[in-house]
Design a protein around this motif. Structure first.
Motif, PDB file in Angstrom:
ATOM      1  N   LEU A 182      -3.313  39.015  55.036  1.00 44.53           N
ATOM      2  CA  LEU A 182      -2.850  39.874  53.941  1.00 44.53           C
ATOM      3  C   LEU A 182      -1.364  39.661  53.655  1.00 44.53           C
ATOM      4  CD1 LEU A 182      -4.620  43.274  54.807  1.00 44.53           C
ATOM      5  CD2 LEU A 182      -5.190  41.708  52.934  1.00 44.53           C
ATOM      6  N   PHE A 183      -0.618  39.235  54.669  1.00 48.06           N
ATOM      7  CA  PHE A 183       0.830  39.018  54.523  1.00 48.06           C
ATOM      8  C   PHE A 183       1.167  37.614  55.032  1.00 48.06           C
ATOM      9  CE2 PHE A 183      -0.024  43.507  55.125  1.00 48.06           C
ATOM     10  CZ  PHE A 183       0.633  44.073  54.040  1.00 48.06           C
ATOM     11  N   PRO A 184       0.870  36.588  54.233  1.00 49.17           N
ATOM     12  CA  PRO A 184       0.971  35.202  54.706  1.00 49.17           C
ATOM     13  C   PRO A 184       2.389  34.618  54.740  1.00 49.17           C
ATOM     14  CG  PRO A 184       0.224  35.244  52.430  1.00 49.17           C
ATOM     15  CD  PRO A 184       0.328  36.675  52.874  1.00 49.17           C
ATOM     16  N   ASP A 185       3.344  35.275  54.088  1.00 48.26           N
ATOM     17  CA  ASP A 185       4.703  34.727  54.042  1.00 48.26           C
ATOM     18  C   ASP A 185       5.420  34.992  55.362  1.00 48.26           C
ATOM     19  OD1 ASP A 185       7.268  33.898  53.520  1.00 48.26           O
ATOM     20  OD2 ASP A 185       7.353  34.741  51.508  1.00 48.26           O
ATOM     21  N   LYS A 186       5.413  33.984  56.246  1.00 46.44           N
ATOM     22  CA  LYS A 186       5.959  34.148  57.594  1.00 46.44           C
ATOM     23  C   LYS A 186       7.485  34.226  57.616  1.00 46.44           C
ATOM     24  CE  LYS A 186       1.864  33.880  59.488  1.00 46.44           C
ATOM     25  NZ  LYS A 186       1.060  33.672  58.280  1.00 46.44           N
ATOM     26  N   ASN A 187       8.124  33.941  56.486  1.00 49.77           N
ATOM     27  CA  ASN A 187       9.581  34.031  56.432  1.00 49.77           C
ATOM     28  C   ASN A 187      10.060  35.427  56.038  1.00 49.77           C
ATOM     29  OD1 ASN A 187      10.175  31.315  57.127  1.00 49.77           O
ATOM     30  ND2 ASN A 187       9.601  30.683  55.052  1.00 49.77           N
ATOM     31  N   LYS A 188       9.151  36.249  55.511  1.00 51.63           N
ATOM     32  CA  LYS A 188       9.547  37.572  55.036  1.00 51.63           C
ATOM     33  C   LYS A 188       8.835  38.706  55.766  1.00 51.63           C
ATOM     34  CE  LYS A 188      10.762  36.077  50.345  1.00 51.63           C
ATOM     35  NZ  LYS A 188      10.515  36.268  48.886  1.00 51.63           N
ATOM     36  N   VAL A 243      11.769  51.294  46.344  1.00 53.51           N
ATOM     37  CA  VAL A 243      10.477  51.633  46.947  1.00 53.51           C
ATOM     38  C   VAL A 243      10.623  52.977  47.644  1.00 53.51           C
ATOM     39  CG1 VAL A 243       8.756  50.980  48.666  1.00 53.51           C
ATOM     40  CG2 VAL A 243       9.846  49.220  47.278  1.00 53.51           C
ATOM     41  N   ASP A 244       9.687  53.883  47.385  1.00 58.42           N
ATOM     42  CA  ASP A 244       9.757  55.189  48.049  1.00 58.42           C
ATOM     43  C   ASP A 244       8.578  55.351  49.000  1.00 58.42           C
ATOM     44  OD1 ASP A 244       7.552  55.719  46.445  1.00 58.42           O
ATOM     45  OD2 ASP A 244       8.692  56.914  44.994  1.00 58.42           O
ATOM     46  N   THR A 245       8.482  56.543  49.589  1.00 55.74           N
ATOM     47  CA  THR A 245       7.456  56.814  50.597  1.00 55.74           C
ATOM     48  C   THR A 245       6.055  56.659  50.029  1.00 55.74           C
ATOM     49  OG1 THR A 245       8.969  58.383  51.673  1.00 55.74           O
ATOM     50  CG2 THR A 245       6.641  58.511  52.264  1.00 55.74           C
ATOM     51  N   LYS A 246       5.850  57.079  48.778  1.00 56.21           N
ATOM     52  CA  LYS A 246       4.526  56.969  48.176  1.00 56.21           C
ATOM     53  C   LYS A 246       4.077  55.513  48.058  1.00 56.21           C
ATOM     54  CE  LYS A 246       4.614  61.276  45.516  1.00 56.21           C
ATOM     55  NZ  LYS A 246       4.544  61.887  44.160  1.00 56.21           N
ATOM     56  N   ASP A 247       5.029  54.635  47.727  1.00 56.43           N
ATOM     57  CA  ASP A 247       4.694  53.210  47.628  1.00 56.43           C
ATOM     58  C   ASP A 247       4.280  52.654  48.985  1.00 56.43           C
ATOM     59  OD1 ASP A 247       5.327  53.008  44.868  1.00 56.43           O
ATOM     60  OD2 ASP A 247       7.461  52.885  45.366  1.00 56.43           O
ATOM     61  N   LEU A 248       4.993  53.061  50.037  1.00 60.57           N
ATOM     62  CA  LEU A 248       4.656  52.594  51.378  1.00 60.57           C
ATOM     63  C   LEU A 248       3.308  53.133  51.826  1.00 60.57           C
ATOM     64  CD1 LEU A 248       8.117  52.946  53.165  1.00 60.57           C
ATOM     65  CD2 LEU A 248       7.058  50.867  52.260  1.00 60.57           C
ATOM     66  N   GLU A 249       3.012  54.372  51.449  1.00 56.21           N
ATOM     67  CA  GLU A 249       1.713  54.950  51.793  1.00 56.21           C
ATOM     68  C   GLU A 249       0.579  54.236  51.060  1.00 56.21           C
ATOM     69  OE1 GLU A 249       2.121  59.098  50.987  1.00 56.21           O
ATOM     70  OE2 GLU A 249       3.126  59.514  52.904  1.00 56.21           O
ATOM     71  N   LYS A 250       0.833  53.808  49.816  1.00 54.82           N
ATOM     72  CA  LYS A 250      -0.168  53.021  49.082  1.00 54.82           C
ATOM     73  C   LYS A 250      -0.420  51.683  49.772  1.00 54.82           C
ATOM     74  CE  LYS A 250       0.724  54.906  44.443  1.00 54.82           C
ATOM     75  NZ  LYS A 250       1.269  54.588  43.087  1.00 54.82           N
ATOM     76  N   LEU A 251       0.669  51.061  50.257  1.00 51.59           N
ATOM     77  CA  LEU A 251       0.536  49.803  50.979  1.00 51.59           C
ATOM     78  C   LEU A 251      -0.290  49.998  52.250  1.00 51.59           C
ATOM     79  CD1 LEU A 251       1.372  46.815  51.506  1.00 51.59           C
ATOM     80  CD2 LEU A 251       3.401  47.719  52.667  1.00 51.59           C
ATOM     81  N   ALA A 252       0.036  51.037  52.996  1.00 46.45           N
ATOM     82  CA  ALA A 252      -0.696  51.325  54.230  1.00 46.45           C
ATOM     83  C   ALA A 252      -2.154  51.636  53.932  1.00 46.45           C
ATOM     84  CB  ALA A 252      -0.038  52.498  54.967  1.00 46.45           C
ATOM     85  N   ARG A 253      -2.391  52.371  52.846  1.00 43.90           N
ATOM     86  CA  ARG A 253      -3.760  52.706  52.465  1.00 43.90           C
ATOM     87  C   ARG A 253      -4.550  51.458  52.103  1.00 43.90           C
ATOM     88  NH1 ARG A 253      -7.220  55.815  53.873  1.00 43.90           N
ATOM     89  NH2 ARG A 253      -5.679  57.521  53.761  1.00 43.90           N
ATOM     90  N   SER A 254      -3.898  50.499  51.428  1.00 47.31           N
ATOM     91  CA  SER A 254      -4.605  49.264  51.057  1.00 47.31           C
ATOM     92  C   SER A 254      -4.993  48.463  52.299  1.00 47.31           C
ATOM     93  CB  SER A 254      -3.728  48.422  50.123  1.00 47.31           C
ATOM     94  OG  SER A 254      -2.608  47.891  50.809  1.00 47.31           O
ATOM     95  N   ILE A 255      -4.121  48.475  53.326  1.00 46.77           N
ATOM     96  CA  ILE A 255      -4.448  47.791  54.581  1.00 46.77           C
ATOM     97  C   ILE A 255      -5.643  48.463  55.242  1.00 46.77           C
ATOM     98  CG2 ILE A 255      -3.623  47.246  56.902  1.00 46.77           C
ATOM     99  CD1 ILE A 255      -0.779  47.126  55.713  1.00 46.77           C
TER     100      ILE A 255
END
Length: 285
Positions: free
Chosen positions: A164-170, A191-203
């Motif tokens: 899901l996160f293939p860019d090994k440099n970042k 980026v705020d907390t809601k954006d991070l929660e969306k990312l976590a939810r997608s994982i």
């Protein structure tokens, strides 16, 4: 990178060893050789031997010595000849190449560096120096997500998250236990907390819907500077621990949204017991 390392050493050995020497990988492709015309050629019979043995073997007039850091050899040195001298050279080269690769991996592996920073295994004064050695951008904003496996099947959640996160440099993904996976995510823009929660939810949703693996995700705060990654990690840990007590129905818990629960969690046990004793004593009067 291993190819260049091996080719450099083989090239230096060319004049010392009066024979053709080189290295094959686990597909039996020659990745380094004193005879440059052989680089890129393969031998399927060598590949079969590499899958089964760690000891020296001989094929087609060459002596091979497998080596590598895993249970299955990743590489093999070959030296032209079938006598004791060829075997001795093969052993010496295998030891040398294994050690130089291990040293290089430890010194220049960014993922290993980030893991050590997150787990507080690097002295604060060494972080900047090490980051400079690795040409690592230390002042980028990043956040740590702690992904804890609650239930799983045979699919590797670690491999899924890496894909899901293939860019090994970042973005950096590593395990710290059988159930805990850490994602260090580079953050760009606002980026705020809601954006991070969306990312976590997608994982979590990807692991759940496609691979039937249920996880909880703790989110630390966004930090600028590699030195503060350990703090973001500890916050993600706390988010999961506090979430187990106060938000048992939530799979995604952000440190910034813990509120008063964070303060209660830090209260000494004796103080909590005293408070409860006083409250219930008053209620009984």
């Amino acid at each position: 990178m291993s190819n260049r390392l091996f080719q450099g050493l083989v090239h230096q050995m060319r004049d010392t060893i009066d024979a053709t020497v080189g290295v094959v990988d686990d597909t039996a492709t020659i990745i380094a050789c004193s005879d440059l015309t052989k680089v890129g050629t393969t031998n399927e019979f060598v590949s079969l031997d590499l899958s089964d043995v760690h000891d020296i073997f001989i094929r087609d007039g060459y002596t091979y010595k497998p080596f590598g850091s895993h249970a299955k050899p990743e590489y093999a040195v070959f030296v032209e000849g079938m006598d004791d001298t060829a075997a001795k050279y093969a052993n010496i080269l295998a030891i040398s190449l294994f050690n130089i690769k291990q040293y290089y991996d430890e010194k220049y592996d960014r993922n290993n560096f980030i893991k050590n920073v997150v787990l507080d295994n690097v002295l604060p004064g060494d972080i900047v120096i090490k980051a400079r050695e690795l040409h690592f951008n230390a002042e980028v904003s990043r956040v740590v997500l702690l992904i804890r496996i609650v239930s799983a099947n045979d699919v590797s959640a670690y491999d899924v998250i890496q894909n899901l996160f293939p860019d090994k440099n970042k973005d950096f993904v590593f395990t710290i236990s059988e159930s805990d996976i850490v994602l260090v995510k580079e953050i760009k823009g606002a980026v705020d907390t809601k954006d991070l929660e969306k990312l976590a939810r997608s994982i979590a949703d990807t692991l759940s819907s496609e691979f039937y693996t249920r996880v909880n995700v703790g989110i630390g705060t966004i930090v600028t500077g590699v030195k503060d990654l350990s703090r973001s990690f500890k916050e993600a840990q706390m988010a999961l621990e506090v979430g187990k007590v106060f938000d048992t129905d939530k799979a995604i818990v952000s440190y910034e949204n813990l509120g008063i629960a964070r303060l209660i969690y830090h209260l000494p046990t004796t103080l909590c017991e005293t408070f409860l004793h006083e409250v219930f004593k008053r209620g009984s009067i």
